[in-house]
Write an enzyme that holds these catalytic residues in place. Structure first.
Site, PDB file in Angstrom:
ATOM      1  N   ASN A  35       0.873  -1.171   0.000  1.00  0.00           N
ATOM      2  CA  ASN A  35       0.000   0.000   0.000  1.00  0.00           C
ATOM      3  C   ASN A  35       0.912   1.223   0.000  1.00  0.00           C
ATOM      4  O   ASN A  35       1.502   1.550   1.019  1.00  0.00           O
ATOM      5  CB  ASN A  35      -0.892  -0.042   1.257  1.00  0.00           C
ATOM      6  CG  ASN A  35      -1.708   1.229   1.404  1.00  0.00           C
ATOM      7  OD1 ASN A  35      -1.836   2.005   0.465  1.00  0.00           O
ATOM      8  ND2 ASN A  35      -2.260   1.434   2.601  1.00  0.00           N
ATOM      9  N   TRP A  36       1.024   1.841  -1.177  1.00  0.00           N
ATOM     10  CA  TRP A  36       1.971   2.956  -1.300  1.00  0.00           C
ATOM     11  C   TRP A  36       1.470   4.220  -0.597  1.00  0.00           C
ATOM     12  O   TRP A  36       2.235   5.155  -0.430  1.00  0.00           O
ATOM     13  CB  TRP A  36       2.217   3.272  -2.773  1.00  0.00           C
ATOM     14  CG  TRP A  36       3.050   2.267  -3.483  1.00  0.00           C
ATOM     15  CD1 TRP A  36       3.729   1.211  -2.930  1.00  0.00           C
ATOM     16  CD2 TRP A  36       3.326   2.218  -4.890  1.00  0.00           C
ATOM     17  NE1 TRP A  36       4.403   0.523  -3.903  1.00  0.00           N
ATOM     18  CE2 TRP A  36       4.171   1.117  -5.112  1.00  0.00           C
ATOM     19  CE3 TRP A  36       2.940   2.996  -5.982  1.00  0.00           C
ATOM     20  CZ2 TRP A  36       4.629   0.782  -6.387  1.00  0.00           C
ATOM     21  CZ3 TRP A  36       3.390   2.676  -7.249  1.00  0.00           C
ATOM     22  CH2 TRP A  36       4.231   1.571  -7.459  1.00  0.00           C
ATOM     23  N   LYS A  37       0.180   4.247  -0.249  1.00  0.00           N
ATOM     24  CA  LYS A  37      -0.399   5.464   0.351  1.00  0.00           C
ATOM     25  C   LYS A  37      -0.106   6.649  -0.580  1.00  0.00           C
ATOM     26  O   LYS A  37      -0.106   6.478  -1.788  1.00  0.00           O
ATOM     27  CB  LYS A  37       0.123   5.664   1.764  1.00  0.00           C
ATOM     28  CG  LYS A  37      -0.019   4.386   2.603  1.00  0.00           C
ATOM     29  CD  LYS A  37       0.218   4.583   4.053  1.00  0.00           C
ATOM     30  CE  LYS A  37       0.016   3.247   4.759  1.00  0.00           C
ATOM     31  NZ  LYS A  37       0.074   3.349   6.205  1.00  0.00           N
TER      32      LYS A  37
ATOM     33  N   HIS B  69      -9.493   1.895   4.648  1.00  0.00           N
ATOM     34  CA  HIS B  69      -8.216   1.982   5.374  1.00  0.00           C
ATOM     35  C   HIS B  69      -8.384   2.941   6.558  1.00  0.00           C
ATOM     36  O   HIS B  69      -9.080   3.948   6.454  1.00  0.00           O
ATOM     37  CB  HIS B  69      -7.105   2.466   4.430  1.00  0.00           C
ATOM     38  CG  HIS B  69      -5.760   2.341   5.064  1.00  0.00           C
ATOM     39  ND1 HIS B  69      -5.279   3.280   5.955  1.00  0.00           N
ATOM     40  CD2 HIS B  69      -4.814   1.370   4.979  1.00  0.00           C
ATOM     41  CE1 HIS B  69      -4.092   2.879   6.378  1.00  0.00           C
ATOM     42  NE2 HIS B  69      -3.781   1.723   5.801  1.00  0.00           N
TER      43      HIS B  69
ATOM     44  N   GLU C 137      -6.626   5.187   7.730  1.00  0.00           N
ATOM     45  CA  GLU C 137      -6.300   6.600   7.480  1.00  0.00           C
ATOM     46  C   GLU C 137      -7.475   7.305   6.817  1.00  0.00           C
ATOM     47  O   GLU C 137      -7.752   8.466   7.100  1.00  0.00           O
ATOM     48  CB  GLU C 137      -5.018   6.694   6.637  1.00  0.00           C
ATOM     49  CG  GLU C 137      -3.799   6.346   7.491  1.00  0.00           C
ATOM     50  CD  GLU C 137      -2.657   5.685   6.748  1.00  0.00           C
ATOM     51  OE1 GLU C 137      -2.614   5.734   5.511  1.00  0.00           O
ATOM     52  OE2 GLU C 137      -1.786   5.091   7.446  1.00  0.00           O
TER      53      GLU C 137
ATOM     54  N   GLU D  43      -5.778  -4.404  10.565  1.00  0.00           N
ATOM     55  CA  GLU D  43      -4.650  -3.504  10.799  1.00  0.00           C
ATOM     56  C   GLU D  43      -4.909  -2.682  12.066  1.00  0.00           C
ATOM     57  O   GLU D  43      -5.615  -1.671  12.016  1.00  0.00           O
ATOM     58  CB  GLU D  43      -4.487  -2.539   9.625  1.00  0.00           C
ATOM     59  CG  GLU D  43      -4.180  -3.210   8.304  1.00  0.00           C
ATOM     60  CD  GLU D  43      -3.547  -2.226   7.326  1.00  0.00           C
ATOM     61  OE1 GLU D  43      -2.467  -2.524   6.831  1.00  0.00           O
ATOM     62  OE2 GLU D  43      -4.131  -1.156   7.081  1.00  0.00           O
TER      63      GLU D  43
ATOM     64  N   GLY E  30       2.616   2.136  10.655  1.00  0.00           N
ATOM     65  CA  GLY E  30       3.637   3.156  10.435  1.00  0.00           C
ATOM     66  C   GLY E  30       4.369   3.554  11.709  1.00  0.00           C
ATOM     67  O   GLY E  30       5.123   4.524  11.725  1.00  0.00           O
TER      68      GLY E  30
ATOM     69  N   SER F  69       3.235  -2.219  10.269  1.00  0.00           N
ATOM     70  CA  SER F  69       4.689  -2.341  10.465  1.00  0.00           C
ATOM     71  C   SER F  69       5.230  -3.720  10.081  1.00  0.00           C
ATOM     72  O   SER F  69       6.159  -4.232  10.709  1.00  0.00           O
ATOM     73  CB  SER F  69       5.080  -1.984  11.904  1.00  0.00           C
ATOM     74  OG  SER F  69       4.718  -0.642  12.190  1.00  0.00           O
TER      75      SER F  69
ATOM     76  N   GLY G 233       2.664  -1.155   4.160  1.00  0.00           N
ATOM     77  CA  GLY G 233       2.873   0.228   3.741  1.00  0.00           C
ATOM     78  C   GLY G 233       4.341   0.513   3.477  1.00  0.00           C
ATOM     79  O   GLY G 233       4.855   0.277   2.383  1.00  0.00           O
ATOM     80  N   GLY G 234       5.026   1.008   4.505  1.00  0.00           N
ATOM     81  CA  GLY G 234       6.421   1.464   4.362  1.00  0.00           C
ATOM     82  C   GLY G 234       7.340   0.491   3.640  1.00  0.00           C
ATOM     83  O   GLY G 234       8.138   0.905   2.785  1.00  0.00           O
TER      84      GLY G 234
HETATM   85  P1  PGA Z   1       2.784   0.144   7.474  1.00  0.00           P
HETATM   86  O1  PGA Z   1       1.338   0.445   6.849  1.00  0.00           O
HETATM   87  O2  PGA Z   1       3.238  -1.175   6.921  1.00  0.00           O
HETATM   88  O3  PGA Z   1       3.647   1.293   7.011  1.00  0.00           O
HETATM   89  O4  PGA Z   1       2.628   0.108   8.952  1.00  0.00           O
HETATM   90  C1  PGA Z   1       0.402  -0.566   6.698  1.00  0.00           C
HETATM   91  C2  PGA Z   1      -0.894  -0.014   6.139  1.00  0.00           C
HETATM   92  O5  PGA Z   1      -1.343   1.038   6.606  1.00  0.00           O
HETATM   93  O6  PGA Z   1      -1.502  -0.608   5.231  1.00  0.00           O
END
Ligand code: PGA
Length: 252
Positions: free
Chosen positions: A9-11, A96, A98, A168, A174, A214, A235-236
């Site tokens: 997930n590149w956000k 998600h 966010e 999640e 993150g 994470s 994500g990251g």
């Molecule tokens: P993260 O993000 O791996 O950077 O913690 C995961 C996500 O929000 O999908």
């Protein structure tokens, strides 16, 4: 039994040139994933979808990070399902945390989007997860139950094989503060039980449930060794080709 799924997930990261460069470097990774029967993909910003999909073709899953429930109309800033379909995108993340936090996305709104995607033979990756406050109050399961029951309201059993659920915990996204594999498994198996209560064992044995928060090449294996965790939403550690490949090689 259930095919493993690793979804990046590149956000809000990667300009178009950066996305193209990444996509061009994925051939070896997608070949390795295919050989080992692992589904792999990336959820990109809208602006990157067309180019990334054209480069990776069917070798990787390419997903949007959101979609409108409406097909067209006066919804400034939104992107519709027909628009995604016109560029051969048939997966989308929904709900998600966010988006729930910053864009007032409720489980009811997610439900409408999930139903619209399924009506179009597309795949929703439905995210759920609790805040640190809810976790510390010991109310994770009741919170998740509401998100699952509301989010899947009206979804037909025959459409469930296409649904992916991602657990999640917000406090681990993150932050580098992982949920332990025991916590992750406890909630993922609880989600499977909720799906079982709603649809029975045939569906609950089939549905793929991911863990996210994470996840990195150095910890992914411990999560995926758990019986109810079928993959990861990352994500990251999905932003560089080295990490993206590392996620896969770490579980082989
Ligand atoms: P993260 O993000 O791996 O950077 O913690 C995961 C996500 O929000 O999908």
């Amino acid at each position: 039994m259930r095919k493993k799924l690793l979804l990046g997930n590149w956000k809000m990261n990667k300009t178009l040139p950066e996305a193209i460069e990444f996509a061009k470097g994925t051939k070896e990774i997608s070949d390795l994933a295919k050989k080992n029967k692992v589904d792999m993909g990336v959820a990109c910003p809208y602006i990157d979808l067309y180019a990334v999909k054209k480069i990776v073709k069917k070798h990787l899953i390419v997903a949007s990070q959101n979609v409108s429930k409406d097909d067209h109309g006066a919804f400034t800033g939104e992107v519709s399902i027909p628009m995604l379909k016109s560029i051969n995108i048939d997966w989308s993340i929904i709900g998600h945390s966010e988006r729930r936090a910053y864009d007032a996305e409720t489980s009811e709104k997610c439900n409408a989007k999930i139903l619209a995607l399924l009506n179009n033979n597309m795949t929703p990756v439905y995210c759920c997860g609790e805040s640190l406050e809810t976790f510390e109050a010991g109310k994770t399961k009741e919170f998740i139950k509401e998100q699952i029951i509301t989010g899947l309201n009206g979804v037909k059993a025959e459409d469930m094989p296409r649904v992916v659920i991602a657990y999640e915990p917000i406090w681990s996204i993150g932050t580098g503060k992982n949920a332990s594999k025991e916590i992750a498994e406890d909630i993922c198996s609880y989600i499977r039980k909720l799906v079982h209560d709603l649809y029975g064992s045939k569906v609950s044995n089939h549905v793929r449930i991911l863990y996210g928060g994470s996840v990195k090449p150095n910890n992914i294996k411990e999560y995926l060794s758990e019986k109810d965790i079928d993959g990861a939403l990352v994500g990251g550690a999905s932003l560089s080709l080295t990490d993206f490949k590392g996620l896969l090689t770490s579980i082989l």
